[in-house]
Write an enzyme that holds these catalytic residues in place. Structure first.
Site, PDB file in Angstrom:
ATOM      1  N   LYS A 125       0.858  -1.187   0.000  1.00 25.92           N
ATOM      2  CA  LYS A 125       0.000   0.000   0.000  1.00 25.92           C
ATOM      3  C   LYS A 125       0.895   1.238   0.000  1.00 25.92           C
ATOM      4  O   LYS A 125       1.838   1.330   0.781  1.00 25.92           O
ATOM      5  CB  LYS A 125      -0.903  -0.003   1.230  1.00 25.92           C
TER       6      LYS A 125
HETATM    7  C1  E4P Z   1      -7.519   0.455   4.552  1.00 20.51           C
HETATM    8  O1  E4P Z   1      -6.910   0.440   3.529  1.00 20.51           O
HETATM    9  C2  E4P Z   1      -7.578   1.692   5.349  1.00 20.51           C
HETATM   10  O2  E4P Z   1      -6.310   1.932   5.854  1.00 20.51           O
HETATM   11  C3  E4P Z   1      -8.583   1.590   6.456  1.00 20.51           C
HETATM   12  O3  E4P Z   1      -9.731   0.923   6.014  1.00 20.51           O
HETATM   13  C4  E4P Z   1      -8.934   2.942   7.049  1.00 20.51           C
HETATM   14  O4  E4P Z   1     -10.022   2.742   7.874  1.00 20.51           O
HETATM   15  P1  E4P Z   1     -10.393   3.702   9.103  1.00 20.51           P
HETATM   16  O5  E4P Z   1     -11.071   4.889   8.536  1.00 20.51           O
HETATM   17  O6  E4P Z   1     -11.274   2.854   9.920  1.00 20.51           O
HETATM   18  O7  E4P Z   1      -9.110   4.047   9.799  1.00 20.51           O
END
Ligand code: E4P
Length: 226
Positions: free
Chosen positions: A86
């Site tokens: 990522k």
């Molecule tokens: C996934 O890729 C994201 O980092 C994650 O879903 C962010 O989610 P949050 O808004 O619950 O932190």
């Protein structure tokens, strides 16, 4: 639609992997920080639990292009081919995605709040983009509508990039995107459990068991079959 667990707690991942048809696990630095443990050990434990065939998403943390590329190479080397790096969808990240694409390292543009961020990540060679549905909602915009627009951009421009919908707070947000045919979602355990958390479902399952017990005095079909 692929389904991922957005968590790094080993007990949670083990339970969900055991019960549901799960494609893998997504993590980010904040999710790892919540475990309070050594990230290298936690990520290795996750890889061991989910096996080589499920996909693990691990975020590059370095702020500059060179550092992101080095992070990505190391992540790929340590965690194997079913690992996706990522990378924040910011200028330094887009450059890193283009470099990594040429090296065959798979990436996901993350921290996506706008459709044009997703467009740039797809054009730079990301295999996935992760728009943050609930965070967009909390800014007063439409998270689900933003993801649908990204899907339309990919379809109308012929980009071979999958959406990994992220940051969900309820199963209705997921339902709308599943109906629209997006590629993947990543959800907390609570949201995944909520797909089937329903008093009517529980009552129907209990009625079947009660009726069978009344009829046969048994709790399973195998006990009555000759
Ligand atoms: C996934 O890729 C994201 O980092 C994650 O879903 C962010 O989610 P949050 O808004 O619950 O932190």
């Amino acid at each position: 639609m692929e389904l991922y667990i957005d968590d790094a707690e080993i007990k949670t991942i083990s339970r969900l992997i055991d019960l549901y048809p799960i494609d893998g696990v997504t993590t980010n630095p904040s999710i790892l920080a919540r475990t309070g443990k050594d990230p290298a050990e936690v990520l290795q434990e996750i890889r061991d639990i989910i096996g080589e065939d499920r996909t693990l998403f691990i975020q590059a943390v370095a702020p500059d292009t060179e550092g992101i590329v080095e992070d990505a190479r190391k992540i790929s080397e340590v965690f194997g081919k079913n690992t996706i790096v990522k990378i924040a969808a910011v200028p330094e990240g887009f450059k890193a995605m283009s470099i990594l694409k040429k090296e065959g390292i798979r990436t996901c543009g993350t921290v996506v709040y706008t459709p044009l961020q997703a467009y740039l990540a797809a054009k730079a060679g990301a295999e996935y983009v992760a728009p943050y549905v609930n965070r967009i909602d909390n800014m007063g915009y439409e998270g689900v509508a933003t993801v649908k627009k990204i899907q339309d951009i990919f379809d109308s421009n012929g980009y071979d990039c999958k959406i990994l919908g992220a940051s969900f707070r309820n199963c209705n947000q997921v339902l709308e995107l599943c109906t629209y045919g997006i590629g993947a979602v990543t959800c907390s355990a609570d949201v995944i459990d909520s797909f089937v958390r329903n008093a009517a479902i529980d009552a129907a399952v209990k009625d079947f068991a009660d009726d069978f017990r009344k009829l046969t005095g048994k709790d399973s079909m195998r006990e009555v079959l000759k």
